[in-house]
Scaffold this motif. Structure first.
Motif, PDB file in Angstrom:
ATOM      1  N   LEU A 182      82.901 -10.704  31.151  1.00 57.37           N
ATOM      2  CA  LEU A 182      83.299 -11.729  32.125  1.00 57.37           C
ATOM      3  C   LEU A 182      82.528 -11.483  33.421  1.00 57.37           C
ATOM      4  CD1 LEU A 182      85.235 -14.024  33.074  1.00 57.37           C
ATOM      5  CD2 LEU A 182      86.814 -12.237  33.757  1.00 57.37           C
ATOM      6  N   ALA A 183      81.629 -12.405  33.750  1.00 57.01           N
ATOM      7  CA  ALA A 183      80.906 -12.320  35.026  1.00 57.01           C
ATOM      8  C   ALA A 183      81.663 -13.183  36.035  1.00 57.01           C
ATOM      9  CB  ALA A 183      79.476 -12.818  34.851  1.00 57.01           C
ATOM     10  N   VAL A 184      82.358 -12.523  36.923  1.00 56.81           N
ATOM     11  CA  VAL A 184      83.244 -13.245  37.847  1.00 56.81           C
ATOM     12  C   VAL A 184      82.437 -13.908  38.957  1.00 56.81           C
ATOM     13  CG1 VAL A 184      85.192 -12.973  39.423  1.00 56.81           C
ATOM     14  CG2 VAL A 184      85.110 -11.664  37.311  1.00 56.81           C
ATOM     15  N   ARG A 185      82.793 -15.156  39.257  1.00 56.41           N
ATOM     16  CA  ARG A 185      82.100 -15.883  40.325  1.00 56.41           C
ATOM     17  C   ARG A 185      83.100 -16.198  41.437  1.00 56.41           C
ATOM     18  NH1 ARG A 185      79.469 -17.383  35.714  1.00 56.41           N
ATOM     19  NH2 ARG A 185      77.244 -17.023  35.882  1.00 56.41           N
ATOM     20  N   PRO A 186      83.044 -15.437  42.537  1.00 56.92           N
ATOM     21  CA  PRO A 186      83.967 -15.693  43.638  1.00 56.92           C
ATOM     22  C   PRO A 186      83.734 -17.090  44.205  1.00 56.92           C
ATOM     23  CG  PRO A 186      82.761 -13.636  43.963  1.00 56.92           C
ATOM     24  CD  PRO A 186      82.102 -14.360  42.834  1.00 56.92           C
ATOM     25  N   GLN A 230      89.920 -16.221  36.471  1.00 57.52           N
ATOM     26  CA  GLN A 230      88.797 -16.639  35.633  1.00 57.52           C
ATOM     27  C   GLN A 230      88.923 -16.071  34.216  1.00 57.52           C
ATOM     28  OE1 GLN A 230      85.031 -16.165  37.758  1.00 57.52           O
ATOM     29  NE2 GLN A 230      85.827 -17.267  39.535  1.00 57.52           N
ATOM     30  N   GLY A 231      89.512 -14.885  34.109  1.00 56.05           N
ATOM     31  CA  GLY A 231      89.732 -14.303  32.780  1.00 56.05           C
ATOM     32  C   GLY A 231      90.795 -15.050  31.992  1.00 56.05           C
ATOM     33  N   MET A 232      91.882 -15.391  32.645  1.00 53.86           N
ATOM     34  CA  MET A 232      92.998 -16.040  31.939  1.00 53.86           C
ATOM     35  C   MET A 232      92.778 -17.542  31.760  1.00 53.86           C
ATOM     36  SD  MET A 232      95.331 -14.112  30.925  1.00 53.86           S
ATOM     37  CE  MET A 232      94.684 -12.474  30.787  1.00 53.86           C
ATOM     38  N   ARG A 233      92.533 -18.233  32.847  1.00 52.28           N
ATOM     39  CA  ARG A 233      92.504 -19.704  32.804  1.00 52.28           C
ATOM     40  C   ARG A 233      91.139 -20.250  32.361  1.00 52.28           C
ATOM     41  NH1 ARG A 233      92.264 -22.775  38.427  1.00 52.28           N
ATOM     42  NH2 ARG A 233      90.170 -21.890  38.199  1.00 52.28           N
ATOM     43  N   ASP A 234      90.061 -19.777  32.992  1.00 54.39           N
ATOM     44  CA  ASP A 234      88.752 -20.414  32.766  1.00 54.39           C
ATOM     45  C   ASP A 234      88.104 -19.951  31.465  1.00 54.39           C
ATOM     46  OD1 ASP A 234      89.373 -21.450  35.186  1.00 54.39           O
ATOM     47  OD2 ASP A 234      87.976 -20.230  36.330  1.00 54.39           O
ATOM     48  N   LYS A 235      87.873 -18.657  31.348  1.00 50.37           N
ATOM     49  CA  LYS A 235      87.227 -18.151  30.124  1.00 50.37           C
ATOM     50  C   LYS A 235      88.242 -18.012  28.999  1.00 50.37           C
ATOM     51  CE  LYS A 235      83.109 -17.764  31.766  1.00 50.37           C
ATOM     52  NZ  LYS A 235      82.030 -18.617  31.280  1.00 50.37           N
ATOM     53  N   ALA A 241      85.429  -8.342  28.706  1.00 53.01           N
ATOM     54  CA  ALA A 241      85.356  -7.078  29.446  1.00 53.01           C
ATOM     55  C   ALA A 241      85.022  -7.389  30.901  1.00 53.01           C
ATOM     56  CB  ALA A 241      84.277  -6.187  28.838  1.00 53.01           C
ATOM     57  N   VAL A 242      85.816  -6.815  31.786  1.00 57.21           N
ATOM     58  CA  VAL A 242      85.591  -7.037  33.224  1.00 57.21           C
ATOM     59  C   VAL A 242      84.894  -5.834  33.838  1.00 57.21           C
ATOM     60  CG1 VAL A 242      86.740  -7.372  35.451  1.00 57.21           C
ATOM     61  CG2 VAL A 242      87.607  -8.535  33.415  1.00 57.21           C
ATOM     62  N   GLY A 243      85.390  -4.657  33.542  1.00 59.57           N
ATOM     63  CA  GLY A 243      84.798  -3.422  34.056  1.00 59.57           C
ATOM     64  C   GLY A 243      84.999  -2.339  33.015  1.00 59.57           C
ATOM     65  N   GLY A 244      84.302  -1.219  33.182  1.00 61.71           N
ATOM     66  CA  GLY A 244      84.474  -0.135  32.226  1.00 61.71           C
ATOM     67  C   GLY A 244      83.168   0.569  31.954  1.00 61.71           C
ATOM     68  N   SER A 245      83.016   1.086  30.735  1.00 62.68           N
ATOM     69  CA  SER A 245      81.848   1.924  30.445  1.00 62.68           C
ATOM     70  C   SER A 245      80.601   1.079  30.182  1.00 62.68           C
ATOM     71  CB  SER A 245      82.132   2.827  29.239  1.00 62.68           C
ATOM     72  OG  SER A 245      81.897   2.131  28.041  1.00 62.68           O
ATOM     73  N   VAL A 246      79.470   1.658  30.598  1.00 58.86           N
ATOM     74  CA  VAL A 246      78.178   0.988  30.398  1.00 58.86           C
ATOM     75  C   VAL A 246      77.909   0.835  28.903  1.00 58.86           C
ATOM     76  CG1 VAL A 246      75.686   1.235  30.783  1.00 58.86           C
ATOM     77  CG2 VAL A 246      77.295   1.844  32.593  1.00 58.86           C
ATOM     78  N   ALA A 247      78.309   1.849  28.104  1.00 53.72           N
ATOM     79  CA  ALA A 247      78.066   1.801  26.652  1.00 53.72           C
ATOM     80  C   ALA A 247      78.745   0.574  26.044  1.00 53.72           C
ATOM     81  CB  ALA A 247      78.593   3.078  26.008  1.00 53.72           C
ATOM     82  N   THR A 248      79.986   0.324  26.444  1.00 52.58           N
ATOM     83  CA  THR A 248      80.703  -0.841  25.898  1.00 52.58           C
ATOM     84  C   THR A 248      80.017  -2.132  26.319  1.00 52.58           C
ATOM     85  OG1 THR A 248      82.789   0.355  25.912  1.00 52.58           O
ATOM     86  CG2 THR A 248      82.941  -2.036  25.863  1.00 52.58           C
ATOM     87  N   MET A 249      79.592  -2.195  27.562  1.00 51.66           N
ATOM     88  CA  MET A 249      78.931  -3.414  28.059  1.00 51.66           C
ATOM     89  C   MET A 249      77.636  -3.690  27.266  1.00 51.66           C
ATOM     90  SD  MET A 249      80.914  -4.540  30.397  1.00 51.66           S
ATOM     91  CE  MET A 249      82.355  -3.889  31.211  1.00 51.66           C
ATOM     92  N   PHE A 250      76.862  -2.623  27.013  1.00 52.15           N
ATOM     93  CA  PHE A 250      75.619  -2.784  26.241  1.00 52.15           C
ATOM     94  C   PHE A 250      75.917  -3.280  24.825  1.00 52.15           C
ATOM     95  CE2 PHE A 250      72.879  -0.115  29.110  1.00 52.15           C
ATOM     96  CZ  PHE A 250      71.908  -1.092  29.280  1.00 52.15           C
ATOM     97  N   GLN A 251      76.936  -2.696  24.219  1.00 52.38           N
ATOM     98  CA  GLN A 251      77.310  -3.116  22.856  1.00 52.38           C
ATOM     99  C   GLN A 251      77.669  -4.598  22.828  1.00 52.38           C
ATOM    100  OE1 GLN A 251      80.380  -1.021  20.854  1.00 52.38           O
ATOM    101  NE2 GLN A 251      79.182   0.828  20.577  1.00 52.38           N
ATOM    102  N   ILE A 252      78.399  -5.024  23.844  1.00 55.84           N
ATOM    103  CA  ILE A 252      78.809  -6.439  23.884  1.00 55.84           C
ATOM    104  C   ILE A 252      77.582  -7.337  24.016  1.00 55.84           C
ATOM    105  CG2 ILE A 252      80.094  -8.180  25.206  1.00 55.84           C
ATOM    106  CD1 ILE A 252      82.070  -5.923  25.964  1.00 55.84           C
ATOM    107  N   LEU A 253      76.657  -6.932  24.901  1.00 58.37           N
ATOM    108  CA  LEU A 253      75.442  -7.742  25.092  1.00 58.37           C
ATOM    109  C   LEU A 253      74.621  -7.799  23.804  1.00 58.37           C
ATOM    110  CD1 LEU A 253      74.331  -6.596  28.659  1.00 58.37           C
ATOM    111  CD2 LEU A 253      75.238  -8.834  28.001  1.00 58.37           C
ATOM    112  N   LEU A 254      74.567  -6.667  23.104  1.00 54.58           N
ATOM    113  CA  LEU A 254      73.742  -6.603  21.886  1.00 54.58           C
ATOM    114  C   LEU A 254      74.394  -7.310  20.698  1.00 54.58           C
ATOM    115  CD1 LEU A 254      72.382  -2.930  21.841  1.00 54.58           C
ATOM    116  CD2 LEU A 254      71.041  -5.028  21.945  1.00 54.58           C
TER     117      LEU A 254
END
Ligand SMILES: NC(=O)c1ccc[n+]([C@@H]2O[C@H](COP(=O)([O-])OP(=O)(O)OC[C@H]3O[C@@H](n4cnc5c(N)ncnc54)[C@H](OP(=O)(O)O)[C@@H]3O)[C@@H](O)[C@H]2O)c1
Length: 202
Positions: free
Chosen positions: A147-151, A18-23, A118-131
């Motif tokens: 990247l919110a992965v959908r199995p 999903q990271g490479m092909r879809d998004k 971003a797939v995983g990692g620090s909460v601070a980075t995730m918040f920055q991306i959302l903001l």
């Protein structure tokens, strides 16, 4: 496919797909960087990026440099010695499995219309991306997202076909029995595991 291989594929491979092909919509010849390329999702991301014809840079720790090359990475970076956001290079697509840089550092490492997920990692980075992600897109054209992965079954079937065609392989570093789980977790925690470790339950 063995049971161990079947267990090692779904999460990592679907994240990578999903990271490479879809998004990411990766194109032949594009420069792709995978941060955390020596782990579970990263090993699949390297193989898929090569499958789609990209030029791949893998980032992971010192002990995984040769391993990333063996998966097909064209260039490798040791994150303990070099910061990929500070070396002046830019990438069309970055898949970050261990996100911890600021959004501005990630932006710097992208080509003008490049994308970072971003797939995983620090909460601070995730918040920055959302903001700030949407504002960065409007002001610079650079796409910085989580990247919110959908199995889903369709992706697993696609991955299975690539496996059967010999285009991707699940990398299993070690196999442990159920009673060896503490040792398995210790090995994982030490940062030495390449690809997956598998617990075999008999
Ligand atoms: N977004 C979603 O929808 C979604 C869905 C499922 C899972 N996830 C997340 O996705 C991630 C899955 O990762 P995975 O299974 O591939 O993990 P993994 O097997 O642990 O691989 C992570 C790799 O990143 C490396 N790493 C650690 N710190 C790094 C740094 N600062 N720079 C570069 N590389 C670094 C690790 O090396 P070391 O051994 O040196 O630590 C390891 O090789 C998890 O964070 C999980 O929570 C997200």
């Amino acid at each position: 496919m063995t049971f161990e291989e079947a267990a090692a594929i779904p999460q990592g491979a679907v994240i990578a797909l999903q990271g490479m092909r879809d998004k990411g919509q990766v194109q032949p010849g594009q420069k792709v960087l995978i941060n955390g390329a020596g782990g579970s999702a990263g090993t699949f991301a390297v193989q898929l990026a090569k499958y789609y014809g990209a030029e791949v840079t893998g980032v992971d720790n010192t002990g995984k440099q040769d391993f990333m090359r063996s998966l097909g990475a064209d260039q490798v970076i040791d994150y303990t010695r070099e910061d990929f956001t500070k070396n002046g290079k830019q990438y069309d697509l970055i898949l970050d499995i261990a996100a911890h840089h600021s959004v501005f550092a990630c932006k710097r490492a992208l080509t003008p219309n490049g994308s970072y997920f971003a797939v995983g990692g620090s909460v601070a980075t995730m918040f920055q991306i959302l903001l700030l992600g949407a504002w960065i897109k409007r002001s610079s054209g650079k796409n910085i997202r989580i990247l919110a992965v959908r199995p889903n079954l369709k992706d697993l079937v696609f991955i299975t076909e690539l496996y059967e065609a010999g285009k991707i392989v699940p990398v299993i570093d070690r196999r442990y029995s159920l009673s060896e789980v503490p040792e398995a977790l210790r090995y994982l925690g030490e940062g030495r595991a390449k690809g997956k470790i598998v617990i075999t339950v008999v």
